[in-house]
Each structure stands twice: as C-alpha cells, then as structure tokens.
Design a protein around this motif. Structure first.
Motif, PDB file in Angstrom:
ATOM      1  N   VAL A  53     -39.435  16.241  -7.047  1.00 41.06           N
ATOM      2  CA  VAL A  53     -38.951  15.116  -7.847  1.00 41.06           C
ATOM      3  C   VAL A  53     -39.322  15.373  -9.295  1.00 41.06           C
ATOM      4  CG1 VAL A  53     -39.038  12.620  -8.213  1.00 41.06           C
ATOM      5  CG2 VAL A  53     -39.276  13.548  -5.900  1.00 41.06           C
ATOM      6  N   GLN A 108     -33.283   9.968   2.614  1.00 42.75           N
ATOM      7  CA  GLN A 108     -34.247  10.734   1.820  1.00 42.75           C
ATOM      8  C   GLN A 108     -35.098  11.674   2.670  1.00 42.75           C
ATOM      9  OE1 GLN A 108     -36.440   7.568  -0.085  1.00 42.75           O
ATOM     10  NE2 GLN A 108     -34.930   7.312  -1.714  1.00 42.75           N
ATOM     11  N   SER A 142     -40.245   8.858  -8.648  1.00 43.96           N
ATOM     12  CA  SER A 142     -38.969   9.045  -9.336  1.00 43.96           C
ATOM     13  C   SER A 142     -39.155   9.938 -10.552  1.00 43.96           C
ATOM     14  CB  SER A 142     -38.379   7.694  -9.760  1.00 43.96           C
ATOM     15  OG  SER A 142     -39.284   6.996 -10.582  1.00 43.96           O
ATOM     16  N   GLN A 190     -35.004  15.938  -5.124  1.00 43.21           N
ATOM     17  CA  GLN A 190     -34.507  14.569  -4.988  1.00 43.21           C
ATOM     18  C   GLN A 190     -34.789  13.823  -6.283  1.00 43.21           C
ATOM     19  OE1 GLN A 190     -34.655  12.406  -1.315  1.00 43.21           O
ATOM     20  NE2 GLN A 190     -35.892  13.982  -0.310  1.00 43.21           N
ATOM     21  N   GLU A 191     -33.948  12.854  -6.565  1.00 38.05           N
ATOM     22  CA  GLU A 191     -34.145  12.032  -7.760  1.00 38.05           C
ATOM     23  C   GLU A 191     -35.226  10.977  -7.533  1.00 38.05           C
ATOM     24  OE1 GLU A 191     -33.546  10.709 -11.697  1.00 38.05           O
ATOM     25  OE2 GLU A 191     -32.918  12.553 -10.652  1.00 38.05           O
ATOM     26  N   VAL A 210     -37.877   9.179  -4.132  1.00 34.27           N
ATOM     27  CA  VAL A 210     -38.312   9.074  -2.737  1.00 34.27           C
ATOM     28  C   VAL A 210     -39.131   7.797  -2.604  1.00 34.27           C
ATOM     29  CG1 VAL A 210     -39.627  10.115  -0.864  1.00 34.27           C
ATOM     30  CG2 VAL A 210     -38.347  11.576  -2.430  1.00 34.27           C
ATOM     31  N   VAL A 228     -40.850  17.994  -1.034  1.00 35.74           N
ATOM     32  CA  VAL A 228     -39.766  17.479  -1.862  1.00 35.74           C
ATOM     33  C   VAL A 228     -40.112  17.706  -3.329  1.00 35.74           C
ATOM     34  CG1 VAL A 228     -39.084  15.750  -0.144  1.00 35.74           C
ATOM     35  CG2 VAL A 228     -40.712  15.143  -1.931  1.00 35.74           C
TER      36      VAL A 228
END
Length: 237
Positions: A62, A79, A126, A85-86, A88, A60
C-alpha cells in the motif's frame, strides 16, 4: 494359463464346428475387457484433490509500503489478495489482537447483538499520496480549532475540546506522550462516541478506530496500536 488352454480347446472345436467361431470371439472379447479393467485399476490415482487453504498472512503493498496482514482480519473479500492495493481494511479483537472469527449475520433472532459493546479495533491502511502527515495535522491544524483549556485525565492523558462551529465540533482531542497517543473522538450521544487515531508508515497512513469508552484503559489501547503496526511490518514467516 487356464484361459489360454480354454482358448486352444475352443480353437480345435472351431475346426470341427464352424459355428463355434462365435464362441471364440466372445471369449477373446471377455479376455481383452478383463485385461483393460485390470490395467485401469492398477493405474487409477488413489489421491484425492483438495482445495488449497488460504494463507494465514498476505503480503500487500500500500503506497509502495509492504505489510504482512492476517488474511482472516481483512474485512472486505475483494481485498483478500496479495500485491499492490490502494487500501486495506482490517479488524482485530481487543485486547487479544487476534483476527476475528467468521462474521455474524444479523437476523430477526440475533438483532439484539447489534447493540452489544464493540470488542474490535478497526484499521484502514491507505496510500497517503503526499498528503499532510497525521502528526503535522495534530501540531498545525487542530490547534486552530481547539479550546484553550485542557483537562488532565488519568496518568498523563489530557483532553481538549474542539470549538463549536469548527470542522471538528462535537469532538475532543485526547493526547499523551508515554505511551504516545493522539486520538480525535466524537462525544457520546445517540450512538457511543468513537475515536480515530492516525500514524504514517512510509508511503501509507494507518487509521485506527475504537470506542471512546476504551480511553479508560488508554495505555492498553496505545500499546495495542503499536503492536499491530509492528506485527504487520514484520517479514512474512
């Protein structure tokens, strides 16, 4: 060969008795149906389709920073996918640092489990969007609201309380250098105190949450946060 001989025999009989042509048609249909069934049996696939299992780790991104996270550790189903992704949210069993088993559902029979001690360390990854870095907050923001007196604790850990009326009232700051630890913790009250420790990794901030009672083994907690950070930054194996 037997079927062919039978068909030839029926054909000769048909010339003698025109009504026997119906028998010939029925035999031909039976022969054709048998051939189709044989071909279908030979060509029918023997494998069974099985659903693909989820990968053990997911890559992922971020804040444009790559992490390889255990799929089973992701707390929110939405998620559980690879890619940008913004945020997790993860959790790991402490001290083993293994992903937890399937979540337990609370019912009338298991309501007592809600008061059991927490055995997990929680992590939120984040994107920080160039906000103030956690270490800068410790050095420049927190000192404005801390009491002057510091209380030494076990083996290099110190505690300073936040002043009443400050944005962090009813909290304490715990710090150590070897291993490095900065944790802001609520005090025990109606609910057990919880600690928050943050660190920045490139474009993402990692926020760790754990029970205040764990500070009795603060070195293990600090090392666990270091290990989890390093493991999630390892290339996918």
């Amino acid at each position: 060969m037997t079927l062919l001989s039978t068909a030839q025999h029926i054909a000769r009989d048909t010339r003698r008795d025109p009504r026997s042509h119906m028998v010939l048609i029925m035999v031909s249909v039976m022969i054709a149906a048998g051939a189709v069934a044989l071909v279908a049996y030979l060509l029918w696939p023997t494998w069974v389709a099985r659903p693909a299992s989820a990968p053990q780790r997911l890559p992922v991104s971020v804040g444009a920073t790559l992490f390889n996270v255990p799929t089973a550790a992701i707390r929110r189903k939405i998620q559980r996918h690879s890619g940008p992704q913004e945020r997790v949210d993860l959790n790991f069993i402490f001290p083993s640092l293994e992903p937890p088993d399937a979540p337990k559902h609370v019912s009338a029979d298991t309501i007592e489990e809600k008061v059991q001690p927490i055995d997990r360390i929680f992590i939120s990854i984040s994107a920080h969007h160039d906000s103030l870095a956690p270490d800068m907050r410790v050095r420049t923001i927190y000192p404005r609201y801390l009491e002057q007196a510091a209380t030494p604790l076990d083996g290099g850990l110190t505690m300073r309380g936040f002043r009443e009326g400050s944005p962090y009232a009813n909290e304490d700051l715990f710090s150590a250098t070897t291993p490095n630890l900065n944790a802001r913790c609520t005090r025990d009250g109606l609910t057990p105190g919880m600690c928050l420790s943050e660190r920045r990794v490139d474009g993402a901030d990692l926020t760790f949450r754990f029970p205040r009672s764990w500070l009795s083994q603060w070195r293990d907690v600090a090392n666990a946060m270091d290990r989890l950070t390093a493991q999630m930054r390892e290339p996918r194996g």
